[in-house]
Design a protein around this motif. Structure first.
Motif, short mmCIF file in Angstrom:
data_model
loop_
_atom_site.label_atom_id
_atom_site.label_comp_id
_atom_site.label_asym_id
_atom_site.label_seq_id
_atom_site.Cartn_x
_atom_site.Cartn_y
_atom_site.Cartn_z
N PHE A 11 0.67 -1.16 0.06
CA PHE A 11 -0.11 -0.17 0.07
C PHE A 11 0.82 1.35 0.05
N GLY A 12 1.97 1.05 0.17
CA GLY A 12 3.18 2.36 0.06
C GLY A 12 3.02 3.15 1.51
N HIS A 13 2.76 2.41 2.47
CA HIS A 13 2.87 3.09 3.72
C HIS A 13 4.30 3.53 4.27
N GLN A 14 4.43 4.71 5.07
CA GLN A 14 5.34 5.43 5.55
C GLN A 14 5.84 4.83 6.85
N LYS A 15 4.72 4.58 7.85
CA LYS A 15 5.06 4.18 9.10
C LYS A 15 4.03 3.34 9.89
N LEU A 16 4.48 2.44 10.69
CA LEU A 16 3.41 1.88 11.62
C LEU A 16 3.92 1.57 12.83
N VAL A 17 2.99 1.94 13.83
CA VAL A 17 3.68 2.26 15.05
C VAL A 17 2.97 1.28 16.08
N PHE A 18 3.45 0.76 17.03
CA PHE A 18 2.92 -0.15 17.86
C PHE A 18 2.98 0.31 19.35
N CYS A 19 1.78 0.59 20.03
CA CYS A 19 1.92 1.41 21.21
C CYS A 19 1.35 0.23 22.34
N ASN A 20 2.33 0.01 23.29
CA ASN A 20 1.91 -1.00 24.32
C ASN A 20 2.01 -0.43 25.72
N ASP A 21 1.13 -0.55 26.57
CA ASP A 21 1.46 -0.44 28.20
C ASP A 21 0.81 -1.48 28.71
N SER A 22 1.35 -2.41 29.11
CA SER A 22 0.81 -3.64 29.67
C SER A 22 -0.01 -3.31 31.19
N THR A 23 0.68 -2.42 31.78
CA THR A 23 -0.09 -1.88 33.09
C THR A 23 -1.49 -1.44 33.13
N LEU A 24 -1.59 -0.66 31.97
CA LEU A 24 -2.87 -0.09 31.59
C LEU A 24 -3.91 -1.12 30.84
N GLY A 25 -3.26 -2.23 29.98
CA GLY A 25 -3.81 -3.03 29.23
C GLY A 25 -3.90 -2.12 27.84
N LEU A 26 -2.89 -1.22 27.47
CA LEU A 26 -3.18 -0.64 26.19
C LEU A 26 -2.34 -1.43 25.27
N GLN A 27 -3.17 -1.71 24.18
CA GLN A 27 -2.35 -2.24 22.73
C GLN A 27 -3.10 -1.59 21.79
N ALA A 28 -2.29 -0.73 20.85
CA ALA A 28 -2.63 0.21 20.05
C ALA A 28 -1.75 0.18 18.80
N ILE A 29 -2.28 0.52 17.58
CA ILE A 29 -1.49 0.58 16.48
C ILE A 29 -1.81 1.84 15.68
N ILE A 30 -0.81 2.66 15.11
CA ILE A 30 -0.79 3.87 14.48
C ILE A 30 -0.32 3.55 13.03
N ALA A 31 -1.04 3.89 11.94
CA ALA A 31 -0.61 3.68 10.68
C ALA A 31 -0.61 5.22 9.95
N ILE A 32 0.80 5.45 9.50
CA ILE A 32 0.84 6.77 8.74
C ILE A 32 0.92 6.18 7.13
N HIS A 33 0.08 6.54 6.34
CA HIS A 33 0.31 6.25 5.06
C HIS A 33 1.11 7.12 4.23
N ASP A 34 0.56 8.30 3.92
CA ASP A 34 1.17 9.23 3.35
C ASP A 34 1.41 10.78 3.80
N THR A 35 2.33 11.53 3.63
CA THR A 35 2.31 13.03 4.22
C THR A 35 2.43 13.87 3.13
N THR A 36 2.20 13.55 2.01
CA THR A 36 2.79 14.44 0.87
C THR A 36 2.05 15.88 1.06
N LEU A 37 0.73 15.77 1.35
CA LEU A 37 -0.21 16.77 1.26
C LEU A 37 -0.28 17.62 2.58
N GLY A 38 0.33 16.92 3.54
CA GLY A 38 0.20 17.32 5.13
C GLY A 38 0.28 16.49 6.07
N PRO A 39 0.11 16.85 7.46
CA PRO A 39 0.18 15.74 8.30
C PRO A 39 -0.93 14.80 8.05
N ALA A 40 -0.86 13.68 8.53
CA ALA A 40 -1.70 12.28 8.42
C ALA A 40 -2.55 12.67 9.43
#
Length: 359
Positions: free
Chosen positions: A17-46
């Motif tokens: 898909f031509g993605h720039q970034k995939l970020v994994f966010c984890n905090d086991s204390t709080l039970g947080l599992q999250a993922i952030i995908a940034i595809h393209d920032t040519t036109l501006g911030p994602a």
């Protein structure tokens, strides 16, 4: 409890898909599992919604954010706004597992991306949740009006879909009047209800379905719509089928049942397989208004919030969806290509032009 990673094919999907970034966010204390995908920032911030769902696996969540973030890039491009595409998923049940601490911790992860990702509303999150994120980061859109934000974006999303439906009617019938037209709305959530209200105001006959029967009955009674089973909605002989729930519902199985002439709704990623399903719709002469084209009203609302525009400017930008939809549909018809392909080409052309300027 953590969900399993079944098959780590993330890099393959990112390359596809031509993605720039995939970020994994984890905090086991709080039970947080999250993922952030940034595809393209040519036109501006994602920019992208933060959804909270009980995914069955990490891979399912990854696939979701990658597809949605790509769609957001294209949505911003065809809407003419200066933003790129992103998306985020918090893994969990928003009805039972969401709390202030978890959201504020996720906000800290957003802050670490230094403005390359702007969080906004999606399935399972609310304006109040955006407030919690905002306590940890300024990179949030869709804030309540009391905090200087644009408030609920659902009315703008629904308005864009309304313009998309009218543009599609104009292209197919030569007249965009809704009076007497039959429209089946699948999904009676916030956006779906706003859309149904507008359609009924113009005397369209509306059928409504929802997986929550109580909600379906409530909305049907409120707007004098006809409640129908979720399983039967595809077989209704209507002018417009409007999917306003989850994605992937337009596929070879459902297309074979369809008796509609137009598909135009707010759900993201409606085509389960873009190439195959888009071609099937073209072959069956069902006019498809690409989802990211006509559901861009919410994005436009967030962009106006970021850019400091007022409500009148937001309304004008949202109204532009009408002509943008007609342009895509005409291109599809003139070139005999699926409408998703026509829309993609227009988005990619704008992105390519902006890349030239930045070189």
């Amino acid at each position: 409890m953590s969900v399993p990673i079944k098959d780590n094919s993330s890099f393959k999907l990112m390359a596809q898909f031509g993605h720039q970034k995939l970020v994994f966010c984890n905090d086991s204390t709080l039970g947080l599992q999250a993922i952030i995908a940034i595809h393209d920032t040519t036109l501006g911030p994602a920019i992208g919604g933060v959804r909270m769902l009980p995914y069955q696996s990490v891979d399912e969540a990854i696939d979701d954010v990658l597809r949605l973030s790509r769609g957001m890039t294209y949505k911003a491009a065809v809407a003419g706004v200066n933003l790129g595409g992103g998306n985020a998923a918090i893994i969990g049940d928003h009805r039972t597992q969401k709390n202030e601490a978890l959201l504020r911790r996720f906000g800290q992860f957003v802050e670490q991306l230094s403005g390359t990702f702007i969080a906004s509303l999606d399935i399972g999150t609310t304006p109040k949740d955006m407030e919690y994120l905002h306590m940890e980061t300024d990179h949030v859109a869709g804030l309540p009006k009391s905090l200087g934000g644009s408030g609920d974006s659902a009315p703008f999303t629904a308005k864009g879909v309304y313009y998309g439906i009218k543009a599609s009617l104009k292209e197919l019938y030569g007249n965009d009047s809704l009076a007497g037209r039959t429209i089946a709305v699948q999904g009676a959530g916030n956006v779906g209800e706003h859309l149904i209200a507008m359609l009924r105001e113009e005397n369209a006959k509306v059928y409504v379905s929802d997986i929550v029967e109580e909600r379906m009955a409530e909305v049907a009674n409120k707007y004098k719509a006809v409640a129908v089973s979720n399983n039967n909605i595809y077989e209704l002989e209507v002018d417009v089928y409007s999917p306003c729930a989850l994605g992937g519902i337009i596929n070879k199985d459902t297309i074979s049942k369809m008796r509609c002439h137009i598909i135009a709704g707010s759900a993201n990623n409606q085509l389960r397989n873009e190439q195959e399903d888009g071609q099937l719709l073209l072959d069956r002469k069902i006019l498809y208004a690409p989802d990211y084209l006509i559901n861009a009203g919410g994005l436009i609302s967030c962009y106006s919030e970021i850019a400091g525009y007022g409500a009148s400017r937001t309304a004008v930008l949202t109204e532009n969806i009408y002509e943008a939809t007609r342009s895509v549909l005409r291109k599809s018809i003139d070139e005999n290509v699926p409408s998703y392909q026509a829309a993609n080409q227009m988005a990619e052309s704008r992105i390519a032009d902006m890349r030239k300027i930045k070189q």
